[in-house]
Design an enzyme around this catalytic site. Sequence first.
Site, short mmCIF file in Angstrom:
data_model
loop_
_atom_site.label_atom_id
_atom_site.label_comp_id
_atom_site.label_asym_id
_atom_site.label_seq_id
_atom_site.Cartn_x
_atom_site.Cartn_y
_atom_site.Cartn_z
N GLY A 62 0.84 -1.19 0.00
CA GLY A 62 0.00 0.00 0.00
C GLY A 62 0.87 1.23 0.00
O GLY A 62 2.09 1.14 -0.19
N PHE A 93 1.91 2.92 2.33
CA PHE A 93 2.83 3.08 3.46
C PHE A 93 3.86 1.98 3.58
O PHE A 93 4.66 1.98 4.49
CB PHE A 93 2.01 3.17 4.76
N ASP A 136 -9.99 7.72 2.80
CA ASP A 136 -9.29 7.00 1.73
C ASP A 136 -10.01 5.70 1.40
O ASP A 136 -9.39 4.65 1.24
CB ASP A 136 -7.84 6.73 2.16
P1 AMP Z 1 -2.65 -1.49 2.61
O1 AMP Z 1 -1.30 -0.97 2.87
O2 AMP Z 1 -3.49 -1.59 3.85
O3 AMP Z 1 -3.35 -0.75 1.50
O4 AMP Z 1 -2.47 -3.03 2.13
C1 AMP Z 1 -1.82 -3.39 0.94
C2 AMP Z 1 -2.35 -4.72 0.45
O5 AMP Z 1 -1.96 -5.75 1.34
C3 AMP Z 1 -3.89 -4.80 0.41
O6 AMP Z 1 -4.41 -4.31 -0.78
C4 AMP Z 1 -4.11 -6.28 0.53
O7 AMP Z 1 -3.98 -6.93 -0.68
C5 AMP Z 1 -2.98 -6.71 1.45
N1 AMP Z 1 -3.46 -6.69 2.83
C6 AMP Z 1 -3.49 -5.63 3.67
N2 AMP Z 1 -3.99 -5.98 4.86
C7 AMP Z 1 -4.30 -7.28 4.76
C8 AMP Z 1 -4.90 -8.23 5.66
N3 AMP Z 1 -5.28 -7.88 6.91
N4 AMP Z 1 -5.09 -9.49 5.25
C9 AMP Z 1 -4.74 -9.85 3.98
N5 AMP Z 1 -4.19 -9.01 3.09
C10 AMP Z 1 -3.98 -7.74 3.47
#
Ligand code: AMP
Length: 835
Positions: A526, A528, A642
């Site tokens: 993501g 971050f 967001d």
């Molecule tokens: P984020 O930084 O929260 O946008 O997460 C980046 C990506 O990681 C997301 O689009 C998901 O594909 C994966 N991801 C994030 N959190 C989770 C989670 N709790 N369980 C499984 N995949 C996750």
Amino acid sequence: MMNILFLLLVIMEPLCLFVIKRGSAADTIRPSQFLREGDTLVSNGGKFEMGFFSPGKSSSNVYLGIWFKPIPVRTVVWVANRDKPIQNPPGALTINGSGSLLLLCQNHGVVWSSSSPEQDGVNPVAQLLDTGNLVVRDERNSESNSSYLWQSFDYIGDTFLPGMKLGADLKTGQVWRMSSWKSPDDPSPGDLSYGMEPTSYAEALMRKDSAKFFRSGPWNGVRFSGGPELRPNPLIGFQFVANSEELYSTDQLKNESVITMYRLNDTTGTGDRYIWFEAEQTWKTYLSNPTDNCDTYGLCGAYGICVISESPVCQCVKGFVPKSPRKWSTMDWSEGCARSQALKCGEGEGFAKFNGLKLPDTAHTWLDNSMNLEECRAKCLANCSCVAYANSDIRGSGGGCVMWFGDLVDMRQTSIDDQPLYIRMPISELVAEEKHSQRKKVVLVCVVVVAAITWALIPYSGVVVIGFYLHLRKSNKNSEGNARGNLGNDCTNEMQERDMELPSFDSESIAYATDNFSIHKKLGEGGFGPVYKGTLLDGREIAVKRLSLCSGQGLNELKNEVTLIAKLQHRNLVKLLGCCVEGDERILIYEYMHNKSLDFFIFDQTKGQLLEWSKRFHIILGISRGLLYLHQDSRLRIIHRDLKASNVLLDNEMNAKISDFGLARCFGNNQTVANTTRVIGTYGYMAPEYAVDGLFSIKSDVFSFGVLLLEIVSGKKNRGFYHPSHNLNLTGHAWRLWEEGRPMELIIDTPYGDSYYVPQMLRCIHVGLLCVQQQPDDRPNMSSVILMLSSESTLPRPKRPGFFVDRNLVEEVNSSNKFISNSTNEITITVLEAR
Ligand code: AMP
């Protein structure tokens, strides 16, 4: 000899001389009478019946048992030959001249006998009483005279009936202890047993094999300390007897018409109190032990307190820290807690008072019921091995003294506050406590003075001051409660100041869980930083968000996300399990979502086929409920800022969970809109008033939701949408189709297969268009959205959407608007959109 008896039985049968008459309702057997298979004894009032039966599915094993007579569901409460089934029927019960019951079997003689000492000169008779007790008495004594020669109540099986005793006769050595059946087909003793432990401060204890499994806590004169539910009630009265001759607890029925029992169940590993419901012709469970996880013996280890309303449930006693922070952070609490400051057994040491606890295991206690609390304290203080004390009997003004030696084990928070525990503390801990209460006193005095002055100036205004003070006190109390647990030192102090309530994980266990952040474990990335899949030592699957140092999410965003999400609990919000801040490392640990994020499905032709319409609608409803919770139902009003497809995660049942709260903002109760000069979010989902003027509100979230809704229905991205005949983005395209009366063309190419439900799809497109209207005031709030989605009411006509024009908008806004941040980080966050 026994075979001769049998022979006699067989020979006499045709004469029916001494055999209990089949189907008769006799309640007694006398010497030379026989109770055979098919015959039963029925107690005088018809409450219990005794006879031969085969339990569960076993048909070859026959037992002699007692069951409730008026109940159509055969419920056996006592078995004579528990581990010696009769396998070669017929069997028969008789009583000999000296008062021994004999269970006979054709080929094996005596299968079972009552172990009463043979008595001469008695006229023995066996009688089934209305209590369910089978007694052998001298016929010359009345049945109510309890000097029985033998009674089944002395040999409890898996069922405890009113009038039975749990404990021991200290003179004869007779132990009254329950034991479960091995299985529903086998009444021989199973793994679970329940009885009184003869410690100085006696308590009832359930064991699994020989290990301690559940403690009721000691009897404090009114109730068992760990069983608030076992207080006197209109149905059952409890009695506890402890003297030099006997130690037992017993129940009496207060209403004779009630049918009830307490039973150990080997399969569920519980002791359950049942009540028979006549109207429904069924047993219902009134309470079970263990009641919940916190009743598991010693779950939190030494000096750990289990608080069922907390997550995780284990906390250290104030003044103690986890012995192994690493294990503790992975929810292995077995090592318990150790003092943060060692005891010196010297001047100034004292005791801290703890209310509302199930008292610790009493295995190593000392008791004196004649002492009062002051004497108890002095005695404990004078003995360096005494770690805690309490009143032993809370009746009246309370009295008695119990002292603990050795570690304090198996404490839990209970709802009753009548028997404080005083735990020995070093001087430093007591000084800190004293300062704290001094501060509280000073604040109270100030409040009273200020209230008095303001009251004098403006009547009744003092009420406001006091109200405010009480409010502050309440929030302080909450944080004090949390301070009981020491969650480790890994989260920064700054976070703790912000009321952090999350467990910290150490970086070692996270590195172990993710194979050292192996690329193979990477789930996605993501704005971050990367997200990894991990497996904790206890087998739990987690998602680990490792914030990259150069990411936009600095400590502020991290703190923001942690503090916000930690306070939120909703099935459509992803759950944050903990955090780890060590050196430069900043990590967030979430529950793992098996189906990753929504964007993986909806924007992919192949995976999109897995999302038939009903699933998409379920997801849409889930997102709207999650957002409604954020906007309205949680104790904070939160603007996510967001919301987008990649921030909606899907669990293994395809339930939607909103994630990524790094940009979220919290509003006060009356605040509806805020302004920022740092516009960060994701193009394509940003409401015009936010992107252009930096204004965000619940309505800017509703805009993002509308975009997402149209994306889910159409399977197309808003930003990057391409149509050969115009330059509109997805929202513009949808509006145009709507205006032209052909909205269903929006789902051309969407891989739905046959899973259409046109009215619901049209409604979703309609609601989506209402949400993306240019003017925030025209957009519905989330409660109206949910209502509109799930009803068939007439909807207003949507006006023109905001930002419906073309895909170059981003650049235009970027170059013309003072609010869009130019910081590299924020631009990175802003433009990062699809994966
Ligand atoms: P984020 O930084 O929260 O946008 O997460 C980046 C990506 O990681 C997301 O689009 C998901 O594909 C994966 N991801 C994030 N959190 C989770 C989670 N709790 N369980 C499984 N995949 C996750």
